[in-house]
Design an enzyme around this catalytic site. Structure first.
Site, PDB file in Angstrom:
ATOM      1  N   TRP A  17       3.788  21.770  13.584  1.00 24.01           N
ATOM      2  CA  TRP A  17       3.155  22.973  13.016  1.00 24.01           C
ATOM      3  C   TRP A  17       4.176  23.942  12.451  1.00 24.01           C
ATOM      4  O   TRP A  17       5.183  24.231  13.087  1.00 24.01           O
ATOM      5  CB  TRP A  17       2.365  23.676  14.119  1.00 24.01           C
ATOM      6  CG  TRP A  17       1.864  25.026  13.719  1.00 24.01           C
ATOM      7  CD1 TRP A  17       2.563  26.221  13.788  1.00 24.01           C
ATOM      8  CD2 TRP A  17       0.583  25.354  13.177  1.00 24.01           C
ATOM      9  NE1 TRP A  17       1.787  27.245  13.320  1.00 24.01           N
ATOM     10  CE2 TRP A  17       0.560  26.752  12.943  1.00 24.01           C
ATOM     11  CE3 TRP A  17      -0.558  24.604  12.867  1.00 24.01           C
ATOM     12  CZ2 TRP A  17      -0.546  27.409  12.420  1.00 24.01           C
ATOM     13  CZ3 TRP A  17      -1.659  25.267  12.351  1.00 24.01           C
ATOM     14  CH2 TRP A  17      -1.652  26.659  12.127  1.00 24.01           C
ATOM     15  N   MET A  18       3.897  24.495  11.271  1.00 21.12           N
ATOM     16  CA  MET A  18       4.692  25.589  10.718  1.00 21.12           C
ATOM     17  C   MET A  18       3.737  26.637  10.168  1.00 21.12           C
ATOM     18  O   MET A  18       2.757  26.305   9.513  1.00 21.12           O
ATOM     19  CB  MET A  18       5.584  25.088   9.572  1.00 21.12           C
ATOM     20  CG  MET A  18       6.416  26.196   8.947  1.00 21.12           C
ATOM     21  SD  MET A  18       7.210  25.682   7.420  1.00 21.12           S
ATOM     22  CE  MET A  18       5.802  25.634   6.326  1.00 21.12           C
ATOM     23  N   ASN A  19       4.055  27.928  10.424  1.00 18.13           N
ATOM     24  CA  ASN A  19       3.339  28.965   9.671  1.00 18.13           C
ATOM     25  C   ASN A  19       4.311  29.971   9.078  1.00 18.13           C
ATOM     26  O   ASN A  19       5.254  29.544   8.377  1.00 18.13           O
ATOM     27  CB  ASN A  19       2.134  29.565  10.436  1.00 18.13           C
ATOM     28  CG  ASN A  19       2.415  30.203  11.765  1.00 18.13           C
ATOM     29  OD1 ASN A  19       2.955  29.567  12.650  1.00 18.13           O
ATOM     30  ND2 ASN A  19       2.025  31.434  11.943  1.00 18.13           N
ATOM     31  N   ASP A  20       4.170  31.240   9.274  1.00 20.77           N
ATOM     32  CA  ASP A  20       4.856  32.281   8.482  1.00 20.77           C
ATOM     33  C   ASP A  20       6.359  32.060   8.260  1.00 20.77           C
ATOM     34  O   ASP A  20       7.081  31.735   9.199  1.00 20.77           O
ATOM     35  CB  ASP A  20       4.764  33.638   9.178  1.00 20.77           C
ATOM     36  CG  ASP A  20       3.422  33.936   9.781  1.00 20.77           C
ATOM     37  OD1 ASP A  20       2.470  33.204   9.521  1.00 20.77           O
ATOM     38  OD2 ASP A  20       3.336  34.920  10.528  1.00 20.77           O
ATOM     39  N   SER A  81       6.298  36.538  14.490  1.00 23.02           N
ATOM     40  CA  SER A  81       7.000  36.834  13.228  1.00 23.02           C
ATOM     41  C   SER A  81       7.897  38.058  13.265  1.00 23.02           C
ATOM     42  O   SER A  81       7.657  39.015  13.993  1.00 23.02           O
ATOM     43  CB  SER A  81       5.978  36.992  12.111  1.00 23.02           C
ATOM     44  OG  SER A  81       5.518  35.704  11.769  1.00 23.02           O
ATOM     45  N   ARG A 139       2.321  43.879  15.890  1.00 26.63           N
ATOM     46  CA  ARG A 139       3.246  42.762  15.705  1.00 26.63           C
ATOM     47  C   ARG A 139       3.804  42.690  14.281  1.00 26.63           C
ATOM     48  O   ARG A 139       3.231  43.250  13.349  1.00 26.63           O
ATOM     49  CB  ARG A 139       2.560  41.436  16.032  1.00 26.63           C
ATOM     50  CG  ARG A 139       1.313  41.145  15.213  1.00 26.63           C
ATOM     51  CD  ARG A 139       0.726  39.803  15.615  1.00 26.63           C
ATOM     52  NE  ARG A 139      -0.497  39.495  14.904  1.00 26.63           N
ATOM     53  CZ  ARG A 139      -1.712  39.814  15.318  1.00 26.63           C
ATOM     54  NH1 ARG A 139      -1.880  40.478  16.451  1.00 26.63           N
ATOM     55  NH2 ARG A 139      -2.776  39.494  14.605  1.00 26.63           N
ATOM     56  N   ASP A 140       4.903  41.962  14.162  1.00 23.92           N
ATOM     57  CA  ASP A 140       5.545  41.625  12.875  1.00 23.92           C
ATOM     58  C   ASP A 140       6.351  42.828  12.363  1.00 23.92           C
ATOM     59  O   ASP A 140       5.891  43.963  12.484  1.00 23.92           O
ATOM     60  CB  ASP A 140       4.524  41.162  11.837  1.00 23.92           C
ATOM     61  CG  ASP A 140       3.565  40.118  12.407  1.00 23.92           C
ATOM     62  OD1 ASP A 140       3.958  39.435  13.377  1.00 23.92           O
ATOM     63  OD2 ASP A 140       2.435  40.006  11.911  1.00 23.92           O
TER      64      ASP A 140
HETATM   65  N1  DQQ Z   1       1.495  34.721  12.555  1.00 16.61           N
HETATM   66  C1  DQQ Z   1       2.329  35.102  13.649  1.00 16.61           C
HETATM   67  C2  DQQ Z   1       2.069  36.537  13.890  1.00 16.61           C
HETATM   68  C3  DQQ Z   1       1.525  36.995  12.600  1.00 16.61           C
HETATM   69  C4  DQQ Z   1       0.701  35.831  12.154  1.00 16.61           C
HETATM   70  C5  DQQ Z   1       2.025  34.213  14.832  1.00 16.61           C
HETATM   71  C6  DQQ Z   1       0.401  35.831  10.692  1.00 16.61           C
HETATM   72  O1  DQQ Z   1       3.258  37.220  14.276  1.00 16.61           O
HETATM   73  O2  DQQ Z   1       0.796  38.185  12.732  1.00 16.61           O
HETATM   74  O3  DQQ Z   1       2.364  32.892  14.559  1.00 16.61           O
HETATM   75  O4  DQQ Z   1       0.112  34.548  10.220  1.00 16.61           O
END
Ligand code: DQQ
Length: 473
Positions: A17-20, A81, A139-140
């Site tokens: 899995w990959m996201n941000d 993130s 967050r972020d």
């Molecule tokens: N993805 C992260 C969060 C962010 C979200 C968690 C956005 O920090 O808010 O994987 O896709």
């Protein structure tokens, strides 16, 4: 057999899995891409911080995981993130540690040019949201320096009001003082765009003579789209002047940008899957990184976006046509350029047709095909995925929006086709990115279409794209 839905020139890890995108930074001539990553499978769980490097923004080498959750620590349930900054020569990651329902700011530093990371023993550096605000999410991070003082914004939502970016300041990245919301949205407002009840992944930066805030719109557990505002920054408050969508599709999300040593602002985003969790687990991977987009400020204050010119290194065999007429009954045959990994540049000259478009990933009998269509009267660009896949699991919702062309401006499309990714740039300002999952191995056809009249292209260029395979250590 190779998985036909994987990309060959968009970055994605070897598996899982990959996201941000996170912590984008150029360090000693190398571009570093960190990203949300689960090494245990193709699902979002106990997120680690993956890491890849590149010298050209195109070819990436996957490095060992940069951060992993520390059992019993403030990030035991995930390293979410964040961003990277250069703290007087010390590379520093600011990220969100998650622990049960807590979300708090943590930092980590590196002494070996970003290869390994040491978490600050005093983490979390911001243990809880500011008192007195009834928040959704905390967050972020997006951080910058003004004089000797660090600033950062953290994404959140003020319950009953809308998304917000909370502003903090610090002398040393370790002690933070909450100031006030840099900017707050209104979840009831729908024009020019709706910005939901919570903002994820704020990205705040200077571009030309304006300041830009990009946020990813979240509402009731659903991820929508990134929105941008350009405007003025004064008295540590941001006043939006122009607002828009960063991408007209629903795949591109949680983008982050950074400044490179040529003064360019470069953005990557996470391209979400358009198929179910089961299919992702079965494939063993999920998530793709967008192509690098170079941002600019247009004279009217809106955001310009172009694919990074470095991508041209991938252009292989080239096919060119000029002055092509497309009618409802005839269009030039493009058999010789069929394929799933292509770049197109198409310039529309005259369009009497009510709809002009490109047909991609078409099966010979028409059972599968994806349409990228433009309606000049409404200036609407859309991806029609009704017949993209025979699989009932593939998202087929139509997506798109307006490309605001000037009076005598002609449509210029730059389309990148790469396995399950369709990434479209229109006139250097509008992007439309979606995912498609053709099931048939012969769904490789390309073509042009016109409905309700004739369309003339002044030029069509198609390149067979080379591979930018990541190397794995
Ligand atoms: N993805 C992260 C969060 C962010 C979200 C968690 C956005 O920090 O808010 O994987 O896709």
């Amino acid at each position: 057999m190779a998985d036909p839905h994987r990309t060959t020139y968009h970055f994605q890890p070897a598996a899982n899995w990959m996201n941000d995108p996170n912590g984008l930074i150029q360090w000693k001539g190398q571009y570093h891409l960190f990203y949300q990553y689960n090494p245990l499978g193709a699902f979002h769980h106990k997120i680690h911080c993956g890491h890849a490097v590149s010298t050209d923004l195109v070819h990436w080498t996957e490095l060992p995981v940069a951060l992993e959750p520390t059992p019993g620590g403030p990030d035991e349930d995930g390293c979410w993130s964040g961003c990277a900054v250069n703290d007087a020569g010390v590379p520093t990651l600011i990220y969100t540690g998650t622990q049960a329902s807590w979300q708090h700011a943590c930092i980590a530093t590196s002494v070996d040019d970003l290869l390994t990371w040491q978490k600050y023993p005093g983490n979390p550096v911001i243990a809880a949201p500011p008192a007195g605000l009834d928040l959704e999410g905390f967050r972020d991070h997006s951080a910058w320096k003004e004089g000797d003082t660090w600033y950062q914004v953290i994404g959140a939502g003020i319950k009953g009001v809308g998304g917000t970016a909370l502003l903090y300041r610090s002398p040393d990245l370790r002690t933070w003082e909450y100031l006030h919301p840099l900017c707050t949205g209104d979840k009831r407002r729908t024009e020019p765009i709706w910005t939901g009840s919570m903002w994820e992944c704020p990205d705040f930066f200077r571009l030309g003579d304006r300041q830009v805030l990009i946020v990813s719109v979240w509402d009731q557990e659903e991820l929508y789209y990134p929105a941008y505002a350009t405007g003025r920054y004064a008295g540590h408050r941001f006043m939006p002047e122009q607002e828009g969508m960063v991408d007209l599709g629903r795949s591109f999300y949680a983008p982050q940008s950074f400044a490179d040593d040529r003064g360019r602002r470069i953005m990557f985003g996470w391209l979400r899957e358009g198929r179910g969790g089961e299919a992702q687990r079965a494939a063993g991977w999920s998530g793709v990184m967008s192509l690098p987009r170079v941002l600019s400020l247009r004279p009217d204050g809106t955001l310009g976006m172009e694919p990074a010119p470095e991508l041209r290194v991938l252009r292989g065999k080239h096919h060119h046509w000029s002055a092509i007429d497309v009618t409802p009954d005839s269009s030039p045959p493009l058999e010789e350029v069929h394929g799933a990994h292509r770049e197109f540049v198409a310039e529309l000259d005259v369009c009497v047709a009510s709809v002009f478009g490109l047909r991609v990933r078409c099966a010979p009998d028409g059972a599968e095909e994806t349409l990228i269509v433009f309606s000049p009267a409404e200036r609407q660009l859309r991806i029609d995925r009704t017949h993209s896949s025979l699989s009932p699991d593939a998202d087929d919702a139509p997506r798109g929006g307006m490309v605001d062309l000037g009076e005598s401006e002609r449509l210029k499309l730059n389309v990148f086709l790469d396995g399950s990714v369709v990434e479209v740039f229109a006139n250097g300002r509008s992007c439309l990115t979606e995912r498609i999952y053709p099931t048939r191995s012969d769904s490789l056809g390309l073509g042009l279409l016109a409905r309700g009249g004739r369309a003339r292209l002044s030029a069509l260029d198609i390149w067979e794209m080379g591979e930018a395979r990541s190397c794995y250590k």
